[in-house]
Design a protein around this motif. Structure first.
Motif, PDB file in Angstrom:
ATOM      1  N   GLU A 137       0.808  -1.218   0.000  1.00 44.03           N
ATOM      2  CA  GLU A 137       0.000   0.000   0.000  1.00 44.03           C
ATOM      3  C   GLU A 137       0.841   1.268   0.000  1.00 44.03           C
ATOM      4  OE1 GLU A 137      -1.957   0.583   4.107  1.00 44.03           O
ATOM      5  OE2 GLU A 137      -1.583  -1.576   3.969  1.00 44.03           O
ATOM      6  N   GLY A 138       2.079   1.220   0.507  1.00 41.15           N
ATOM      7  CA  GLY A 138       2.929   2.404   0.512  1.00 41.15           C
ATOM      8  C   GLY A 138       3.236   2.916  -0.880  1.00 41.15           C
ATOM      9  N   PHE A 139       3.189   2.017  -1.872  1.00 43.23           N
ATOM     10  CA  PHE A 139       3.455   2.415  -3.253  1.00 43.23           C
ATOM     11  C   PHE A 139       2.457   3.458  -3.736  1.00 43.23           C
ATOM     12  CE2 PHE A 139       2.310   1.901  -7.717  1.00 43.23           C
ATOM     13  CZ  PHE A 139       3.528   2.049  -8.355  1.00 43.23           C
ATOM     14  N   PHE A 140       1.225   3.388  -3.233  1.00 47.47           N
ATOM     15  CA  PHE A 140       0.156   4.237  -3.747  1.00 47.47           C
ATOM     16  C   PHE A 140       0.074   5.584  -3.032  1.00 47.47           C
ATOM     17  CE2 PHE A 140      -0.933  -0.161  -4.662  1.00 47.47           C
ATOM     18  CZ  PHE A 140      -1.201  -0.091  -6.015  1.00 47.47           C
ATOM     19  N   VAL A 141       0.989   5.827  -2.082  1.00 47.07           N
ATOM     20  CA  VAL A 141       1.065   7.134  -1.441  1.00 47.07           C
ATOM     21  C   VAL A 141       1.895   8.050  -2.337  1.00 47.07           C
ATOM     22  CG1 VAL A 141       1.892   8.407   0.578  1.00 47.07           C
ATOM     23  CG2 VAL A 141       0.928   6.108   0.854  1.00 47.07           C
ATOM     24  N   PRO A 142       1.381   9.215  -2.745  1.00 43.57           N
ATOM     25  CA  PRO A 142       2.143  10.106  -3.627  1.00 43.57           C
ATOM     26  C   PRO A 142       3.499  10.475  -3.023  1.00 43.57           C
ATOM     27  CG  PRO A 142      -0.129  10.848  -3.440  1.00 43.57           C
ATOM     28  CD  PRO A 142       0.045   9.750  -2.426  1.00 43.57           C
ATOM     29  N   ASP A 143       4.507  10.572  -3.879  1.00 43.34           N
ATOM     30  CA  ASP A 143       5.847  10.917  -3.403  1.00 43.34           C
ATOM     31  C   ASP A 143       5.851  12.238  -2.655  1.00 43.34           C
ATOM     32  OD1 ASP A 143       6.842   8.629  -4.486  1.00 43.34           O
ATOM     33  OD2 ASP A 143       7.731   9.573  -6.262  1.00 43.34           O
ATOM     34  N   SER A 144       5.067  13.202  -3.132  1.00 37.97           N
ATOM     35  CA  SER A 144       5.060  14.518  -2.487  1.00 37.97           C
ATOM     36  C   SER A 144       4.580  14.419  -1.048  1.00 37.97           C
ATOM     37  CB  SER A 144       4.179  15.487  -3.271  1.00 37.97           C
ATOM     38  OG  SER A 144       2.855  14.983  -3.386  1.00 37.97           O
ATOM     39  N   LEU A 145       3.558  13.581  -0.808  1.00 34.41           N
ATOM     40  CA  LEU A 145       3.038  13.410   0.549  1.00 34.41           C
ATOM     41  C   LEU A 145       4.045  12.654   1.410  1.00 34.41           C
ATOM     42  CD1 LEU A 145       0.731  13.722   2.553  1.00 34.41           C
ATOM     43  CD2 LEU A 145      -0.259  11.596   1.647  1.00 34.41           C
ATOM     44  N   GLU A 146       4.633  11.608   0.839  1.00 26.53           N
ATOM     45  CA  GLU A 146       5.625  10.838   1.582  1.00 26.53           C
ATOM     46  C   GLU A 146       6.833  11.703   1.931  1.00 26.53           C
ATOM     47  OE1 GLU A 146       8.045   6.584   1.276  1.00 26.53           O
ATOM     48  OE2 GLU A 146       6.923   7.340  -0.450  1.00 26.53           O
ATOM     49  N   GLU A 147       7.291  12.507   0.969  1.00 22.26           N
ATOM     50  CA  GLU A 147       8.444  13.377   1.224  1.00 22.26           C
ATOM     51  C   GLU A 147       8.124  14.417   2.291  1.00 22.26           C
ATOM     52  OE1 GLU A 147       9.344  14.924  -2.606  1.00 22.26           O
ATOM     53  OE2 GLU A 147      10.073  12.994  -3.385  1.00 22.26           O
ATOM     54  N   SER A 148       6.892  14.903   2.297  1.00 24.91           N
ATOM     55  CA  SER A 148       6.488  15.863   3.322  1.00 24.91           C
ATOM     56  C   SER A 148       6.554  15.238   4.709  1.00 24.91           C
ATOM     57  CB  SER A 148       5.074  16.366   3.039  1.00 24.91           C
ATOM     58  OG  SER A 148       4.628  17.216   4.060  1.00 24.91           O
ATOM     59  N   HIS A 149       6.075  14.014   4.821  1.00 29.63           N
ATOM     60  CA  HIS A 149       6.129  13.316   6.107  1.00 29.63           C
ATOM     61  C   HIS A 149       7.569  13.037   6.520  1.00 29.63           C
ATOM     62  CE1 HIS A 149       1.755  11.644   5.552  1.00 29.63           C
ATOM     63  NE2 HIS A 149       1.795  12.915   5.888  1.00 29.63           N
ATOM     64  N   GLU A 150       8.402  12.634   5.542  1.00 28.39           N
ATOM     65  CA  GLU A 150       9.806  12.353   5.841  1.00 28.39           C
ATOM     66  C   GLU A 150      10.529  13.615   6.291  1.00 28.39           C
ATOM     67  OE1 GLU A 150      11.256  10.680   2.252  1.00 28.39           O
ATOM     68  OE2 GLU A 150      10.466   8.654   2.658  1.00 28.39           O
ATOM     69  N   GLU A 151      10.219  14.735   5.651  1.00 34.94           N
ATOM     70  CA  GLU A 151      10.858  15.994   6.025  1.00 34.94           C
ATOM     71  C   GLU A 151      10.461  16.407   7.441  1.00 34.94           C
ATOM     72  OE1 GLU A 151      11.592  20.517   4.266  1.00 34.94           O
ATOM     73  OE2 GLU A 151      10.301  19.092   3.193  1.00 34.94           O
ATOM     74  N   GLU A 152       9.182  16.255   7.778  1.00 34.80           N
ATOM     75  CA  GLU A 152       8.725  16.578   9.130  1.00 34.80           C
ATOM     76  C   GLU A 152       9.422  15.693  10.158  1.00 34.80           C
ATOM     77  OE1 GLU A 152       4.523  16.200   9.229  1.00 34.80           O
ATOM     78  OE2 GLU A 152       4.158  17.824   7.792  1.00 34.80           O
ATOM     79  N   ALA A 153       9.543  14.396   9.847  1.00 27.95           N
ATOM     80  CA  ALA A 153      10.195  13.468  10.765  1.00 27.95           C
ATOM     81  C   ALA A 153      11.674  13.809  10.928  1.00 27.95           C
ATOM     82  CB  ALA A 153      10.033  12.035  10.268  1.00 27.95           C
ATOM     83  N   ALA A 154      12.332  14.197   9.826  1.00 28.53           N
ATOM     84  CA  ALA A 154      13.750  14.551   9.891  1.00 28.53           C
ATOM     85  C   ALA A 154      13.953  15.808  10.727  1.00 28.53           C
ATOM     86  CB  ALA A 154      14.301  14.755   8.478  1.00 28.53           C
ATOM     87  N   ALA A 155      13.097  16.802  10.517  1.00 27.57           N
ATOM     88  CA  ALA A 155      13.213  18.045  11.285  1.00 27.57           C
ATOM     89  C   ALA A 155      13.043  17.781  12.776  1.00 27.57           C
ATOM     90  CB  ALA A 155      12.178  19.053  10.803  1.00 27.57           C
ATOM     91  N   GLU A 156      12.097  16.910  13.109  1.00 24.38           N
ATOM     92  CA  GLU A 156      11.872  16.574  14.521  1.00 24.38           C
ATOM     93  C   GLU A 156      13.066  15.824  15.095  1.00 24.38           C
ATOM     94  OE1 GLU A 156       8.661  14.065  17.276  1.00 24.38           O
ATOM     95  OE2 GLU A 156       8.259  14.431  15.146  1.00 24.38           O
ATOM     96  N   ALA A 157      13.616  14.872  14.336  1.00 26.89           N
ATOM     97  CA  ALA A 157      14.753  14.091  14.820  1.00 26.89           C
ATOM     98  C   ALA A 157      15.989  14.965  15.016  1.00 26.89           C
ATOM     99  CB  ALA A 157      15.062  12.958  13.840  1.00 26.89           C
ATOM    100  N   LEU A 158      16.175  15.946  14.147  1.00 18.18           N
ATOM    101  CA  LEU A 158      17.373  16.787  14.196  1.00 18.18           C
ATOM    102  C   LEU A 158      17.277  17.913  15.221  1.00 18.18           C
ATOM    103  CD1 LEU A 158      17.966  16.956  10.359  1.00 18.18           C
ATOM    104  CD2 LEU A 158      19.609  16.046  12.015  1.00 18.18           C
ATOM    105  N   ASP A 159      16.081  18.153  15.736  1.00 15.65           N
ATOM    106  CA  ASP A 159      15.898  19.229  16.710  1.00 15.65           C
ATOM    107  C   ASP A 159      16.679  18.913  17.988  1.00 15.65           C
ATOM    108  OD1 ASP A 159      14.996  21.470  18.044  1.00 15.65           O
ATOM    109  OD2 ASP A 159      13.059  20.590  18.579  1.00 15.65           O
ATOM    110  N   GLY A 160      17.728  19.668  18.247  1.00 21.33           N
ATOM    111  CA  GLY A 160      18.542  19.471  19.437  1.00 21.33           C
ATOM    112  C   GLY A 160      19.631  18.429  19.314  1.00 21.33           C
TER     113      GLY A 160
END
Length: 410
Positions: free
Chosen positions: A22-45
């Motif tokens: 099912e992950g294949f059918f998630v648009p790249d733009s949406l997946e990249e947005s989620h990945e960017e949010e997760a990266a920003a949170e992980a890198l905070d501090g």
């Protein structure tokens, strides 16, 4: 789209084997947005960032770095404890006291940024954008095919970071390696026939690691180099595939390659379906004669290494496993050690005996629909043609057969 159409839970094995998850059918733009949010949170501090392939080899490097910088995994209750978080001091699996083992070390948050070969540049870009000035950056188990793919992102990361170190064991182009080093990166590339990236990190980091980490690297190497002499290596590979990357790192930091019983039970349960998908991929395989080599070619959502091993036992010198998502895995043997040369022709790369690629042939969903209904016929043809370029004047290309009636019923 109705979620039920793409969910895996109610699919028969036959259908699950031939269409993407099912992950294949998630648009790249949406997946990249989620990945960017997760990266920003992980890198905070965080004062250390690790951009790593989230397989067993890349994540073993993360475990080494978290041990080096004093990041302990979360407290784990002893098996059988009713009170969550209550530690049994006599339990051999109780976390090692880092401060007691290495007095004077300062704990620093180590942020994991998972990245595959096709989104390596994004992982580095996140560190440049969201990492604190003076952060230490490590890149592990990843190799760019061309420097241009990571040039601007890497230069920005070098400006942000206090240091950038890169550990890998893939086949690097000499010019790419030279350009990466010229950008200000300390690059260490191990022999892909002798070392996995965890080996490279272990010998490159100036620290006396507990024995379980050296053993973790050795068992990881056993799977990553397809030696397969230690049964624990398959356990690590499967657990890294089915678990969250952070969970995997926490477990191997505690236990090294000797996974706890509850983890092994989880892995064994998942293996029932895994084996069924392997069997289906092996059953639909064809053998192709390409110059002096016999190439086994198949299609399906499956574990490519086990499928390749089964095809090797049937006489294949090399194997091609085409996935429903459009990518393909290429595996070699002692009789064929040019997988990376094949992959480089079709938008990929890797090792002499193990490589991956995704041919640039999918323009729209109709192309993917054709891919699924023909069981990857076009992708198979493109990759077999790449094999043929290694054999001058080998003759005309073979035709890929149409799907069998059995395939159509699936």
């Amino acid at each position: 789209m109705d979620d039920a159409i793409i969910e895996d839970d109610d699919l028969s094995l036959g259908r699950k084997s031939v269409i993407p998850g099912e992950g294949f059918f998630v648009p790249d733009s949406l997946e990249e947005s989620h990945e960017e949010e997760a990266a920003a949170e992980a890198l905070d501090g965080a004062s250390v960032a690790v951009v790593a392939d989230p397989d067993a080899d890349g994540l073993a490097c993360v475990a080494l770095l978290r041990e080096l910088y004093g990041d302990e995994p979360p407290a784990e209750p002893a098996v059988g404890d009713e009170a969550a978080g209550e530690e049994d001091e006599t339990d051999p699996d109780t976390p090692v006291d880092v401060a007691e083992e290495a007095p004077g070390r300062v704990s620093r948050d180590v942020a994991l940024i998972p990245a595959g070969p096709h989104d390596l540049e994004e992982g580095i870009e996140y560190v440049a954008e969201y990492g604190a000035a003076g952060i230490d950056l490590f890149v592990c188990d990843l190799c760019p095919d061309r420097y241009e793919y990571v040039e601007s992102e890497l230069e920005a990361a070098v400006e942000t970071a206090d240091s950038v170190r890169w550990f890998d064991h893939h086949q690097w182009d000499d010019a790419v390696a030279e350009q990466v080093r010229a950008a200000g990166v300390e690059l260490v590339v191990g022999d892909s026939d002798e070392e996995c990236t965890a080996d490279v990190a272990l010998r490159s980091l100036d620290h006396e690691f507990p024995e379980r980490f050296a053993e973790l690297a050795a068992v990881t190497r056993d799977h990553d180099l397809w030696i397969r002499e230690d049964p624990r290596s398959d356990d690590l590979a499967d657990f890294s595939y089915w678990s969250d990357p952070g969970e995997y790192v926490d477990v191997v930091m505690r236990h090294g390659p000797d996974l706890p019983e509850e983890t092994l039970a989880f892995v064994e349960e998942r293996r029932v379906e895994k084996q069924a998908l392997i069997d289906r991929a092996v059953s639909r395989a064809d053998m192709r004669e390409v110059g002096p080599w016999t190439v086994g070619v198949t299609y399906g959502r499956c574990s490519q290494n086990e499928v390749a091993e089964a095809l090797r036992e049937q006489g294949a010198d090399a194997s091609v496993v085409v996935k429903p998502a459009g990518s393909a895995s290429i595996r070699g043997t002692d009789a064929f050690e040019r997988c990376h040369e094949v992959a480089r022709q079709v938008n990929g790369g890797g090792h002499p005996k193990a490589a991956g690629c995704k041919p640039d042939i999918y323009d729209d969903m109709l192309d993917y629909a054709n891919h699924w209904t023909t069981r990857g016929a076009v992708t198979k043809q493109v990759i077999l043609d790449a094999f043929r370029t290694l054999v001058p004047e080998n003759g005309e290309s073979e035709e890929i057969p149409e799907p069998t009636e059995e395939d159509a019923e699936e």
